[in-house]
Design a protein around this motif. Structure first.
Motif, PDB file in Angstrom:
ATOM      1  N   LEU A  42       1.008  -1.258   0.075  1.00 38.13           N
ATOM      2  CA  LEU A  42       0.130  -0.130  -0.615  1.00 38.13           C
ATOM      3  C   LEU A  42       0.789   1.424   0.023  1.00 38.13           C
ATOM      4  CD1 LEU A  42      -2.746  -0.953   2.643  1.00 38.13           C
ATOM      5  CD2 LEU A  42      -2.777  -1.187   0.016  1.00 38.13           C
ATOM      6  N   ASN A  43       1.915   1.300   0.329  1.00 36.82           N
ATOM      7  CA  ASN A  43       3.054   2.182   0.337  1.00 36.82           C
ATOM      8  C   ASN A  43       3.768   2.444  -1.168  1.00 36.82           C
ATOM      9  OD1 ASN A  43       3.112   3.011   3.170  1.00 36.82           O
ATOM     10  ND2 ASN A  43       4.696   1.068   3.883  1.00 36.82           N
ATOM     11  N   ASP A  44       3.451   1.400  -1.951  1.00 35.80           N
ATOM     12  CA  ASP A  44       4.084   1.704  -2.905  1.00 35.80           C
ATOM     13  C   ASP A  44       3.081   2.151  -4.308  1.00 35.80           C
ATOM     14  OD1 ASP A  44       5.664   1.965  -5.652  1.00 35.80           O
ATOM     15  OD2 ASP A  44       6.129   0.241  -5.555  1.00 35.80           O
ATOM     16  N   VAL A  45       2.631   3.479  -4.209  1.00 31.50           N
ATOM     17  CA  VAL A  45       1.344   4.302  -4.498  1.00 31.50           C
ATOM     18  C   VAL A  45       1.476   4.219  -6.154  1.00 31.50           C
ATOM     19  CG1 VAL A  45       0.229   6.721  -4.929  1.00 31.50           C
ATOM     20  CG2 VAL A  45       1.369   5.772  -2.692  1.00 31.50           C
ATOM     21  N   PHE A  46       1.876   4.146  -6.560  1.00 28.05           N
ATOM     22  CA  PHE A  46       2.587   4.046  -8.207  1.00 28.05           C
ATOM     23  C   PHE A  46       2.237   3.313  -8.573  1.00 28.05           C
ATOM     24  CE2 PHE A  46       3.805   8.030  -6.616  1.00 28.05           C
ATOM     25  CZ  PHE A  46       2.812   8.875  -7.254  1.00 28.05           C
ATOM     26  N   GLN A  47       2.500   1.348  -7.686  1.00 26.94           N
ATOM     27  CA  GLN A  47       2.176   0.215  -8.442  1.00 26.94           C
ATOM     28  C   GLN A  47       1.309  -0.455  -7.738  1.00 26.94           C
ATOM     29  OE1 GLN A  47       4.609  -1.183 -10.398  1.00 26.94           O
ATOM     30  NE2 GLN A  47       6.021   1.129 -10.416  1.00 26.94           N
ATOM     31  N   LEU A  48       0.414   0.005  -7.455  1.00 22.43           N
ATOM     32  CA  LEU A  48      -1.035  -0.128  -7.363  1.00 22.43           C
ATOM     33  C   LEU A  48      -2.226   0.135  -8.141  1.00 22.43           C
ATOM     34  CD1 LEU A  48      -2.250   1.969  -4.137  1.00 22.43           C
ATOM     35  CD2 LEU A  48      -1.320  -0.479  -4.381  1.00 22.43           C
ATOM     36  N   PRO A  49      -3.128  -1.563  -8.560  1.00 20.84           N
ATOM     37  CA  PRO A  49      -3.580  -1.638  -9.834  1.00 20.84           C
ATOM     38  C   PRO A  49      -4.442  -0.959  -9.984  1.00 20.84           C
ATOM     39  CG  PRO A  49      -4.045  -2.705  -8.426  1.00 20.84           C
ATOM     40  CD  PRO A  49      -2.987  -2.806  -7.067  1.00 20.84           C
ATOM     41  N   LEU A  50      -4.261  -0.775 -11.683  1.00 18.33           N
ATOM     42  CA  LEU A  50      -5.561   0.759 -12.270  1.00 18.33           C
ATOM     43  C   LEU A  50      -6.921   0.219 -11.959  1.00 18.33           C
ATOM     44  CD1 LEU A  50      -3.814   1.238 -15.322  1.00 18.33           C
ATOM     45  CD2 LEU A  50      -3.619   2.773 -12.925  1.00 18.33           C
ATOM     46  N   ASP A 103       1.045   1.542 -19.509  1.00 19.85           N
ATOM     47  CA  ASP A 103       0.784   1.930 -18.342  1.00 19.85           C
ATOM     48  C   ASP A 103       1.991   2.432 -17.462  1.00 19.85           C
ATOM     49  OD1 ASP A 103      -1.721   1.855 -18.923  1.00 19.85           O
ATOM     50  OD2 ASP A 103      -1.963   0.167 -17.272  1.00 19.85           O
ATOM     51  N   ASP A 104       3.111   2.643 -18.210  1.00 19.19           N
ATOM     52  CA  ASP A 104       4.427   3.181 -18.495  1.00 19.19           C
ATOM     53  C   ASP A 104       4.827   4.808 -18.339  1.00 19.19           C
ATOM     54  OD1 ASP A 104       6.271   0.965 -17.746  1.00 19.19           O
ATOM     55  OD2 ASP A 104       5.844   0.805 -20.056  1.00 19.19           O
ATOM     56  N   VAL A 126       4.941   8.836 -19.590  1.00 17.51           N
ATOM     57  CA  VAL A 126       5.613   9.663 -20.749  1.00 17.51           C
ATOM     58  C   VAL A 126       5.806  10.899 -19.860  1.00 17.51           C
ATOM     59  CG1 VAL A 126       4.506   7.735 -21.812  1.00 17.51           C
ATOM     60  CG2 VAL A 126       4.089  10.221 -21.516  1.00 17.51           C
ATOM     61  N   PRO A 127       6.725  11.362 -21.170  1.00 14.35           N
ATOM     62  CA  PRO A 127       8.107  12.396 -20.411  1.00 14.35           C
ATOM     63  C   PRO A 127       7.098  13.295 -21.094  1.00 14.35           C
ATOM     64  CG  PRO A 127       8.781  11.244 -22.590  1.00 14.35           C
ATOM     65  CD  PRO A 127       7.908  10.808 -21.728  1.00 14.35           C
ATOM     66  N   PRO A 128       6.667  14.931 -20.011  1.00 15.68           N
ATOM     67  CA  PRO A 128       6.245  15.911 -20.630  1.00 15.68           C
ATOM     68  C   PRO A 128       6.598  16.076 -22.002  1.00 15.68           C
ATOM     69  CG  PRO A 128       7.300  16.494 -18.555  1.00 15.68           C
ATOM     70  CD  PRO A 128       7.584  15.046 -18.878  1.00 15.68           C
ATOM     71  N   GLY A 129       5.297  16.107 -23.173  1.00 13.46           N
ATOM     72  CA  GLY A 129       5.782  16.619 -24.140  1.00 13.46           C
ATOM     73  C   GLY A 129       4.964  15.663 -25.217  1.00 13.46           C
ATOM     74  N   THR A 130       4.636  14.345 -24.369  1.00 13.98           N
ATOM     75  CA  THR A 130       4.804  12.971 -25.291  1.00 13.98           C
ATOM     76  C   THR A 130       2.554  12.994 -24.563  1.00 13.98           C
ATOM     77  OG1 THR A 130       6.708  12.258 -24.989  1.00 13.98           O
ATOM     78  CG2 THR A 130       5.140   9.644 -25.482  1.00 13.98           C
ATOM     79  N   PRO A 131       1.866  12.651 -25.950  1.00 10.50           N
ATOM     80  CA  PRO A 131       0.523  11.825 -25.561  1.00 10.50           C
ATOM     81  C   PRO A 131       0.547  10.635 -24.377  1.00 10.50           C
ATOM     82  CG  PRO A 131       1.046  13.072 -27.758  1.00 10.50           C
ATOM     83  CD  PRO A 131       2.028  12.699 -27.433  1.00 10.50           C
ATOM     84  N   GLY A 132      -0.605  11.523 -23.732  1.00  8.63           N
ATOM     85  CA  GLY A 132      -0.248  10.194 -23.001  1.00  8.63           C
ATOM     86  C   GLY A 132      -1.871  10.074 -22.162  1.00  8.63           C
ATOM     87  N   HIS A 133      -2.288   8.217 -21.759  1.00  7.18           N
ATOM     88  CA  HIS A 133      -3.572   8.411 -21.385  1.00  7.18           C
ATOM     89  C   HIS A 133      -3.544   8.994 -19.894  1.00  7.18           C
ATOM     90  CE1 HIS A 133      -5.298   5.354 -24.041  1.00  7.18           C
ATOM     91  NE2 HIS A 133      -4.149   5.898 -24.118  1.00  7.18           N
ATOM     92  N   ILE A 158      -4.231   9.173 -15.739  1.00  8.57           N
ATOM     93  CA  ILE A 158      -4.289   7.845 -14.217  1.00  8.57           C
ATOM     94  C   ILE A 158      -4.703   8.742 -13.547  1.00  8.57           C
ATOM     95  CG2 ILE A 158      -4.472   6.188 -12.878  1.00  8.57           C
ATOM     96  CD1 ILE A 158      -2.367   5.220 -15.077  1.00  8.57           C
ATOM     97  N   VAL A 159      -5.819   9.168 -12.531  1.00 10.12           N
ATOM     98  CA  VAL A 159      -6.018  10.290 -11.829  1.00 10.12           C
ATOM     99  C   VAL A 159      -6.108   9.480 -10.525  1.00 10.12           C
ATOM    100  CG1 VAL A 159      -7.500  11.596 -11.036  1.00 10.12           C
ATOM    101  CG2 VAL A 159      -7.649  11.745 -13.495  1.00 10.12           C
ATOM    102  N   THR A 160      -5.764   9.996  -9.333  1.00 13.70           N
ATOM    103  CA  THR A 160      -6.026   9.497  -7.559  1.00 13.70           C
ATOM    104  C   THR A 160      -6.643  11.310  -7.104  1.00 13.70           C
ATOM    105  OG1 THR A 160      -4.088   7.636  -7.516  1.00 13.70           O
ATOM    106  CG2 THR A 160      -4.740   8.646  -5.290  1.00 13.70           C
ATOM    107  N   ASP A 161      -7.232  10.840  -6.658  1.00 12.47           N
ATOM    108  CA  ASP A 161      -8.116  12.100  -5.906  1.00 12.47           C
ATOM    109  C   ASP A 161      -8.046  12.038  -4.406  1.00 12.47           C
ATOM    110  OD1 ASP A 161     -10.524  13.233  -3.838  1.00 12.47           O
ATOM    111  OD2 ASP A 161     -11.020  13.916  -6.206  1.00 12.47           O
ATOM    112  N   LEU A 162      -7.731  13.492  -4.318  1.00 10.46           N
ATOM    113  CA  LEU A 162      -6.897  14.015  -3.051  1.00 10.46           C
ATOM    114  C   LEU A 162      -7.316  14.078  -1.899  1.00 10.46           C
ATOM    115  CD1 LEU A 162      -2.986  14.619  -3.455  1.00 10.46           C
ATOM    116  CD2 LEU A 162      -3.998  12.434  -3.422  1.00 10.46           C
ATOM    117  N   VAL A 163      -8.762  14.319  -1.836  1.00  9.73           N
ATOM    118  CA  VAL A 163     -10.002  14.871  -1.158  1.00  9.73           C
ATOM    119  C   VAL A 163     -11.249  13.643  -0.924  1.00  9.73           C
ATOM    120  CG1 VAL A 163     -11.693  16.328  -1.151  1.00  9.73           C
ATOM    121  CG2 VAL A 163      -9.511  16.578  -2.209  1.00  9.73           C
TER     122      VAL A 163
END
Length: 449
Positions: A54-62, A277-278, A280-287, A289-294
């Motif tokens: 649960l601490n590895d935020v960016f590896q949790l399933p989508l 789901d890797d 991408v750097p700024p300037g590259t279009p991509g899908h 993924i959102v995590t709401d912090l509220v």
């Protein structure tokens, strides 16, 4: 000092003073708190994250909208069922009375471009944070009244604000155009917010002297704001067009006083990823993924949207002073991208809708509305509605002669086989209960590749 005022001041401070390091540290801290709460209070997340770090935020399933809506009864932490929430939303949609709460929760329903319904459910506190963040970063004049008329298909807690001199008036897009214009003329708002498709119709009414308002601010949301529509709106309303990028999944971004679309980094984590789901750097279009912090009532954790977005790669600070990331372009939904068949590998090749749009609008200045539909990799149908005085055989011949060639050249540049292009000249109407889609792909990639 009230909680809302505290939230307001914090939102302004973060936006102006936080650097990327501070932003990321805060995001990870808040995300871990949301994740722990979700695992403890949501039956869905308790099962979904079983044996996950649960601490590895960016590896949790989508997750995505389909998963959320299917599992909504176990997904939310309020103990409400999917059916009772939908029934409440449908009732408020019929009465258009959005002041009612359901068991002390503010519940609204969204309808995306696909027509699939989504449920947004928040507490009063959660809605207050969203609202104060919106107000804190909105370029509101320091003096005088600020009256925003907003035209929404469906209710959203983030767009229901009446605080101090900041007033918002709801105008239903389901009413007749004549009644909408009359209501706006009576309200005399200092700011106007609507999807770009509706703003364009209102701009045409203003051009004809039917709409008699002079808003200082015009805000576009919910649909992709194309450059040609933006230019037309700025010309008619004589003001910069600002944007709000909001979904059921969160208040993702909004324009600053410099007109740049900043991600609300302190209330949401926005990841941009490729097909694998890797990141991408700024300037590259991509899908997206959102995590709401509220929101804890409906925890949105690594939720995959169907949008394609490009982050601005320019490292220079925004003129407004904020270091929150800037969205360079919202390309649209993934299925608003055409698919070509590579001539060399016979594999699929994405062709962004913006390229299709440019091919169409660059053919003539006399287009009132258009729609391009890709039926399959070998066939594209383009519907065109011309300005009345240019609905002539001569004007039509320009499109028939030039547009298919432009589309062919575009596909060739992408090393793709050229499709057949069918052009129809017809009146194009828009159902304002749905988002406008001008670029549409009517097939799934797996059906042909």
């Amino acid at each position: 000092m009230s909680n809302l005022l505290t939230a307001f001041l914090k939102a302004r401070w973060r936006f102006k003073h936080w650097n990327p390091e501070k932003i990321r540290k805060f995001q990870i801290h808040q995300a871990r708190k949301i994740i722990q709460y979700a695992v403890t209070n949501s039956k869905f997340y308790h099962s979904y994250y079983n044996n996950k770090n649960l601490n590895d935020v960016f590896q949790l399933p989508l997750i995505d909208k389909q998963i959320m809506m299917k599992e909504f009864t176990n997904f939310n932490t309020a103990g409400l069922t999917r059916e009772e929430c939908l029934n409440f939303c449908l009732k408020t949609e019929e009465t258009r009375d959005f002041s009612q709460k359901y068991k002390n929760y503010i519940i609204g329903m969204s309808t995306g471009t696909s027509g699939n319904r989504g449920i947004e459910m928040v507490t009063k506190k959660e809605a207050g944070i969203m609202q104060t963040t919106f107000i804190a970063r909105f370029p509101i004049p320091l003096r005088g009244r600020f009256h925003l008329a907003f035209i929404l298909r469906v209710f959203s807690p983030g767009f229901n604000v009446n605080v101090g001199k900041f007033k918002m008036s709801y105008v239903s897009p389901m009413d007749t155009l004549e009644n909408i214009i009359n209501e706006l003329n009576q309200l005399q708002p200092t700011a106007l917010s609507a999807p770009p498709s509706m703003l364009k119709i209102l701009a045409e009414a203003k051009q004809d002297n039917k709409l008699q308002i002079t808003p200082n601010l015009v805000v576009s949301y919910a649909e992709v704001l194309s450059p040609d529509t933006e230019q037309f709106l700025e010309k008619i309303f004589e003001t910069k067009i600002l944007e709000v990028y909001k979904a059921t999944e969160g208040m993702l971004a909004q324009s600053c006083k410099a007109g740049r679309l900043h991600i609300n980094e302190d209330i949401s984590i926005v990841e941009i990823v490729d097909e694998n789901d890797d990141h991408v750097p700024p300037g590259t279009p991509g899908h997206v993924i959102v995590t709401d912090l509220v929101k804890r009532t409906t925890p949105i954790i690594r939720y995959r949207l169907n949008d394609i977005v490009t982050i601005d790669p320019d490292p220079a600070p925004c003129p407004c002073g904020s270091q929150f990331r800037v969205i360079k372009q919202i390309q649209g939904r993934a299925d608003d991208m055409f698919l070509g068949k590579r001539a060399d590998t016979k594999q699929s090749q994405f062709i962004f809708g913006d390229y299709i749009r440019r091919a169409i609008v660059s053919t003539s200045d006399h287009i009132r509305e258009y729609r391009a539909i890709q039926e399959n990799p070998q066939k594209i149908i383009i519907d065109l509605e011309l300005i009345p005085e240019f609905q002539t055989p001569e004007e039509q011949s320009i499109f028939n002669n030039e547009l298919p060639n432009k589309i062919s050249q575009l596909f060739k540049k992408h090393k793709c086989e050229t499709p057949d292009v069918e052009i129809n000249f017809k009146a194009i109407t828009h159902d304002f209960s749905l988002k406008l889609r001008r670029i549409i792909r009517n097939f799934d990639e797996t059906a042909y590749f």
